[in-house]
Each structure stands twice: as C-alpha cells, then as structure tokens.
Scaffold this motif. Structure first.
Motif, PDB file in Angstrom:
ATOM      1  N   LEU A  43      98.079  28.614 -19.718  1.00  0.00           N
ATOM      2  CA  LEU A  43      97.005  29.078 -18.835  1.00  0.00           C
ATOM      3  C   LEU A  43      96.526  27.996 -17.879  1.00  0.00           C
ATOM      4  O   LEU A  43      95.853  28.289 -16.886  1.00  0.00           O
ATOM      5  CB  LEU A  43      95.827  29.575 -19.685  1.00  0.00           C
ATOM      6  CG  LEU A  43      96.095  30.811 -20.548  1.00  0.00           C
ATOM      7  CD1 LEU A  43      94.921  31.070 -21.491  1.00  0.00           C
ATOM      8  CD2 LEU A  43      96.355  32.041 -19.692  1.00  0.00           C
ATOM      9  N   GLY A  44      96.830  26.752 -18.206  1.00  0.00           N
ATOM     10  CA  GLY A  44      96.414  25.649 -17.338  1.00  0.00           C
ATOM     11  C   GLY A  44      94.940  25.350 -17.393  1.00  0.00           C
ATOM     12  O   GLY A  44      94.378  24.750 -16.463  1.00  0.00           O
ATOM     13  N   ARG A  45      94.284  25.744 -18.481  1.00  0.00           N
ATOM     14  CA  ARG A  45      92.849  25.510 -18.628  1.00  0.00           C
ATOM     15  C   ARG A  45      92.517  25.263 -20.105  1.00  0.00           C
ATOM     16  O   ARG A  45      93.116  25.880 -20.992  1.00  0.00           O
ATOM     17  CB  ARG A  45      92.032  26.737 -18.162  1.00  0.00           C
ATOM     18  CG  ARG A  45      92.106  27.044 -16.685  1.00  0.00           C
ATOM     19  CD  ARG A  45      91.320  26.010 -15.859  1.00  0.00           C
ATOM     20  NE  ARG A  45      91.245  26.394 -14.465  1.00  0.00           N
ATOM     21  CZ  ARG A  45      92.195  26.185 -13.569  1.00  0.00           C
ATOM     22  NH1 ARG A  45      93.326  25.589 -13.956  1.00  0.00           N
ATOM     23  NH2 ARG A  45      92.046  26.565 -12.315  1.00  0.00           N
ATOM     24  N   PRO A  46      91.545  24.386 -20.396  1.00  0.00           N
ATOM     25  CA  PRO A  46      91.069  24.247 -21.791  1.00  0.00           C
ATOM     26  C   PRO A  46      90.281  25.486 -22.196  1.00  0.00           C
ATOM     27  O   PRO A  46      89.526  26.046 -21.387  1.00  0.00           O
ATOM     28  CB  PRO A  46      90.172  23.006 -21.732  1.00  0.00           C
ATOM     29  CG  PRO A  46      89.711  22.940 -20.316  1.00  0.00           C
ATOM     30  CD  PRO A  46      90.847  23.458 -19.477  1.00  0.00           C
ATOM     31  N   LEU A  47      90.469  25.936 -23.420  1.00  0.00           N
ATOM     32  CA  LEU A  47      89.841  27.167 -23.890  1.00  0.00           C
ATOM     33  C   LEU A  47      88.686  26.927 -24.858  1.00  0.00           C
ATOM     34  O   LEU A  47      87.797  27.765 -24.983  1.00  0.00           O
ATOM     35  CB  LEU A  47      90.883  28.069 -24.563  1.00  0.00           C
ATOM     36  CG  LEU A  47      92.054  28.501 -23.671  1.00  0.00           C
ATOM     37  CD1 LEU A  47      93.081  29.266 -24.486  1.00  0.00           C
ATOM     38  CD2 LEU A  47      91.550  29.345 -22.508  1.00  0.00           C
ATOM     39  N   PHE A  48      88.720  25.784 -25.560  1.00  0.00           N
ATOM     40  CA  PHE A  48      87.674  25.494 -26.552  1.00  0.00           C
ATOM     41  C   PHE A  48      87.134  24.076 -26.366  1.00  0.00           C
ATOM     42  O   PHE A  48      87.848  23.180 -25.924  1.00  0.00           O
ATOM     43  CB  PHE A  48      88.226  25.609 -27.982  1.00  0.00           C
ATOM     44  CG  PHE A  48      88.622  27.000 -28.378  1.00  0.00           C
ATOM     45  CD1 PHE A  48      87.675  27.925 -28.778  1.00  0.00           C
ATOM     46  CD2 PHE A  48      89.965  27.376 -28.371  1.00  0.00           C
ATOM     47  CE1 PHE A  48      88.039  29.201 -29.159  1.00  0.00           C
ATOM     48  CE2 PHE A  48      90.340  28.645 -28.752  1.00  0.00           C
ATOM     49  CZ  PHE A  48      89.382  29.570 -29.142  1.00  0.00           C
ATOM     50  N   VAL A  49      85.874  23.939 -26.734  1.00  0.00           N
ATOM     51  CA  VAL A  49      85.259  22.629 -26.898  1.00  0.00           C
ATOM     52  C   VAL A  49      84.918  22.510 -28.380  1.00  0.00           C
ATOM     53  O   VAL A  49      84.219  23.363 -28.939  1.00  0.00           O
ATOM     54  CB  VAL A  49      83.979  22.475 -26.052  1.00  0.00           C
ATOM     55  CG1 VAL A  49      83.294  21.163 -26.366  1.00  0.00           C
ATOM     56  CG2 VAL A  49      84.311  22.570 -24.574  1.00  0.00           C
ATOM     57  N   ARG A  50      85.419  21.453 -29.045  1.00  0.00           N
ATOM     58  CA  ARG A  50      85.180  21.278 -30.471  1.00  0.00           C
ATOM     59  C   ARG A  50      84.076  20.244 -30.680  1.00  0.00           C
ATOM     60  O   ARG A  50      84.108  19.154 -30.116  1.00  0.00           O
ATOM     61  CB  ARG A  50      86.467  20.844 -31.172  1.00  0.00           C
ATOM     62  CG  ARG A  50      87.567  21.875 -31.046  1.00  0.00           C
ATOM     63  CD  ARG A  50      88.885  21.374 -31.586  1.00  0.00           C
ATOM     64  NE  ARG A  50      88.873  21.240 -33.037  1.00  0.00           N
ATOM     65  CZ  ARG A  50      89.947  20.907 -33.750  1.00  0.00           C
ATOM     66  NH1 ARG A  50      91.105  20.670 -33.136  1.00  0.00           N
ATOM     67  NH2 ARG A  50      89.874  20.799 -35.062  1.00  0.00           N
TER      68      ARG A  50
END
Length: 288
Positions: A43-50
C-alpha cells in the motif's frame, strides 16, 4: 494480495494487539509483524502505530479498514459460490435484519426448499447497515430490512406494510406504568416516535434489543409492549394478549434489497418466495 494479509490486519484492529492477533490466528507474533510489513509495502503507507496502549490505526489504516473488510467478505462469498453443494446449481446468500427474521425467514426457507431445490441457501441475521454493505459488495444476493437507505446500484422493493401495536397481558388494558412496560428497540425511527408519544415510558423496567425475546418475556412474565401485529395475531385471537385501546400504531414496513444487476436465476426465486410467504402471512404467522 494474499487474503491472509487482510485477515491479519482486521484481527489486529479488533484486538488492538499484534500478540493477541497472533494468538487468534494461531501463528507467531513474528509472522503477524511480517504480514503487516508486506501489506504496508504493497500500500505504500504505514497502517499502525504501536505504543504502550497497543496497536493504533494511522490515517491510512483507517482508510484501508472498510476495504479490508470487503476483501475478506468477497473472498468468503467466492469460496461459498465455488463450493456449491452436490445437486445444487448455485448458492443464494440472503441476510435479514434482526427484528424481522421471525417468522418470515423460517417460512421463506421452508418454501424455498420445496419450490427452488436447485438453490443452496446461506442465511444470516444482522444489522441493516452491515447487510446493505454486503449486498453492495456482492457478499449477499439480497437483504430484508426495515427502512433501508437508498443507495446507487441497489433496488428496493416493499414486501410487508407491517405495523407495531401496543399489546398487554393485563385483563383491563391501559397505558402501563414504567414498571410494567417492556420496551423493544425497533430502531431509531420508532424510538423517536415512541418518545414523543410516551415520554413517561422512557425508563421501562425491561428493555429488549430483539423482538422475539421481548415477546416471549412478555408472554411468560406479563406486561405491556409494542410488537409487530402479524406476529402477535394468534395471541390476540386467543385472548392471551389484548390491544391497548387509544394507543398509536407505528408503521414498520419490510423491504427486499438487491443489486440492480443481480443474477435473475438466483434473485427471482427468492423474491417469488418472499412474496408468496407475505401473501399467506395471516395463515402462516398465526402459528408464530
């Protein structure tokens, strides 16, 4: 895209944890992390912040969420369609709103097994917005819902002009006290109209989110509440329930919703069965 990537994404969203998602999926946490990295690369994008609170969706993750849900739903529908049972030509998937399935869906199933044996049938009960999403996505062939919203690409057909009436087990019917009232959640439109008509009943002793549950409780424990007229018809005729005079009736129509380009070989028998069951409803539903 590997469908397991979308499933893993949804499990993390549901659990808010990579570790708990791994436990549910019966894989290692390393595998879950690898799947998320692969998905983010695609997708070329980060999906989560941990962080200490767990896994939180990014803005891109929020945008991907409905698409991931549809991907998994469409895959499940494709899996069901490919695995057509022996002796059947196709699978008909139909969903019904929680408050409408009883007894309509059962009587329709009985009719379909006799009149359209060439179709294997998959049913589910759910909330109207979810059901319409699935019809729009092609996961369901048809949905039965109360007051569905008009959407491009979907056709809406009136099935039943149902009404909700106040009934009671009391020998001398009258508007009850809150302590004797069973409030059934028939949806936001009913709630608004009911609130205007009976503001004093807003704090009912018993509330039920499911019509059949409220009805059976009323019959077992006694009390007063609003129910679909055709479902309580037999109890009114037998005298087990009585109409409360002078109280308003509330409209509660049911509609069939299906895609404009739906397969006629699947949708037409389903509609014919629904029309037949509705046409025979005084006799059929007297047994409910």
């Amino acid at each position: 895209m590997d469908i397991n990537l979308a499933r893993t994404f949804l499990e993390i969203v549901d659990t808010r944890s990579f570790q708990r998602a791994a436990e549910r999926l019966h894989v290692t946490q390393t595998s879950v992390s690898a799947r998320v990295r692969t998905l983010e690369e695609l997708l070329g994008r980060p999906l989560f912040v941990r962080n200490k609170a767990g896994a939180v969706l990014t803005a891109a993750g929020e945008q991907f969420l409905p698409h991931a849900t549809i991907l998994v739903q469409v895959w499940e529908r494709a899996r069901h369609q490919v695995a057509v049972p022996v002796g059947s030509r196709a699978v008909l998937a139909i969903g019904c709103e929680i408050s409408l399935w009883d007894p309509l869906l059962l009587q329709w199933l009985l009719w379909m097994r006799t009149a359209a044996p060439q179709l294997a049938i998959r049913t589910e009960v759910g909330f109207p917005h979810d059901l319409l999403d699935k019809v729009a996505a092609g996961v369901l062939d048809m949905a039965i819902a109360y007051a569905p919203q008009q959407r491009p690409g979907l056709r809406v057909e009136l099935l039943i002009e149902e009404k909700l009436v106040m009934v009671t087990t009391a020998q001398h019917p009258r508007v009850p006290r809150p302590a004797d009232y069973v409030y059934v959640d028939w949806g936001p439109e009913f709630a608004a109209q009911h609130g205007l008509a009976f503001p004093e009943l807003s704090n009912a002793a018993v509330s039920a989110g499911l019509g059949p549950l409220g009805r059976e409780y009323l019959l077992a424990a006694g009390g007063t509440g609003y129910f679909r007229h055709d479902v309580v018809r037999s109890h009114l005729e037998s005298g087990r329930l009585r109409r409360v005079p002078g109280t308003p009736e509330f409209l509660y129509p049911a509609y069939a919703v299906y895609a404009v380009g739906a397969d006629a070989a699947i949708v037409d028998p389903a509609l014919a069965g629904l029309r037949q069951v509705v046409k025979a409803k005084p006799e059929v539903q007297a047994e409910a």
